[in-house]
Design an enzyme around this catalytic site. Sequence first.
Site, PDB file in Angstrom:
ATOM      1  N   HIS A 116      36.794  36.829  25.482  1.00 56.03           N
ATOM      2  CA  HIS A 116      35.964  35.750  24.948  1.00 56.03           C
ATOM      3  C   HIS A 116      35.495  36.124  23.556  1.00 56.03           C
ATOM      4  O   HIS A 116      35.549  37.284  23.136  1.00 56.03           O
ATOM      5  CB  HIS A 116      34.761  35.456  25.853  1.00 56.03           C
TER       6      HIS A 116
ATOM      7  N   SER B 176      33.632  42.156  30.720  1.00 55.65           N
ATOM      8  CA  SER B 176      34.514  41.169  30.096  1.00 55.65           C
ATOM      9  C   SER B 176      35.733  41.853  29.480  1.00 55.65           C
ATOM     10  O   SER B 176      35.606  42.809  28.726  1.00 55.65           O
ATOM     11  CB  SER B 176      33.768  40.400  29.007  1.00 55.65           C
TER      12      SER B 176
ATOM     13  N   ASP C 227      35.693  43.483  46.609  1.00 57.24           N
ATOM     14  CA  ASP C 227      35.699  44.902  46.894  1.00 57.24           C
ATOM     15  C   ASP C 227      34.295  45.382  47.263  1.00 57.24           C
ATOM     16  O   ASP C 227      33.368  45.285  46.441  1.00 57.24           O
ATOM     17  CB  ASP C 227      36.217  45.669  45.675  1.00 57.24           C
TER      18      ASP C 227
END
Length: 438
Positions: free
Chosen positions: A247, A389, A374
Amino acid sequence: MVWVRYRSVKRLSKHLNAIRICIGVILLIACIAIPMSTPVQKYFKIPNELVTMQNEQPIEIPTLGENINIETSDESVLAIDSAEFYAKESGNSELVYEVAGIPIKKVDLSVLNDIRVVPGGQSIGVQLHTLGVLVVGHHLVNGMEGKESPGEVANINVGDVILKINGQPIKSMNEIKSYVDQAGKVNRDLDITIKRGKEEMQTTLHPVLDKQNNQYRIGLYIRDTAAGIGTMTFYEPKSKKYGALGHVISDMDTKKPIEIHNGTIVRSSVTAIEKGNNGTPGEKQASFSIENNKMGTITKNSPFGIFGELQHKIENGKYEEALPIALSHEVKEGPAKILTVVEDEKVEEFDVEIVSSVAQKFPATKGMVIKITDPELLKRTGGIVQGMSGSPIIQNGKVIGAVTHVFVNDPTSGYGVHIEWMLQDAGINIYESNKKAS
């Protein structure tokens, strides 16, 4: 006699009406049943266009049944074996579905060059140098005629970028001070070139002498660098081009994307994790030094991440060989893996689920919704946290994208971006060299 004929005609009319009703019911049932039949449903699911990568794995195509043949328009592009194709080389071709030699469906087929990238997962420190100097705020100067902000008077807004002063390019904050002092001493205006969005504008600014410290001021808060942490997504081993974050990096004050002049990525070590909760996203805390452990340059800051070139090969201890990529329409709902760091510099692999994925024909962010499944990662981070990210997502041995954003009200879930758009912004155009089949 006339009465008998009338009754016969009446009975015949009733029979005909009954027949019409039966035929109508049959047709109605057929209209409903035929589209719901398996062969017809399969037919409508066949796309008008197929795009795939040239690699060792077979290309699966929709089938309609044993009595329907599928032919290709160019044998040099594809070899056929039942319902699987093997791409011999990249190019454009055509699939034709036939029944008794009669074509019933044509599908345009594009086979792209095989692109393989090495997945990342490493924690990185990021420093960006802005294009020009970014205006992040106004402040009042206590001048001889009262308090005012010369920059605001000159119609310079928060988010504007100062590109030039008196026609000379500005690259850092330090360069501005000398121009301000010189103009103030001779009581002259400064000719300012600013960039607002995509438009360049001219204005004049008159420095004001601050009575408190006897220095000339322009009443602007400015910045020329930005720093933070994120995760490496991939690099292409031949060109050393990489992509990270998934991003855009925006300025913390203006909330606008930062236009960069250049930048640097360095190795980063995760020192602690602040777990996420509903309504409050978590965060990785990490340390790094811009002067040491440089990994590469930053040349682009886009909606799909940061991009540049590595200075040397990097390793994650999990995947040292390059993996094929999956296009957006090849991503499946179901289990996948992500690579990320939650302690020190150790890259670990964790389970996630692809909740949904949009087959995108044009570049767009937020192409996937992912959920952390998980137990170990949930225990340590609570889900997706800031700094994660860019963590690469791997499914069925292919790199499919990167983690981008967390859902604030559900830190176990968030968005992902498809890898093909990150590759495009990295300068690795997977469509560029596609050859037209003759």
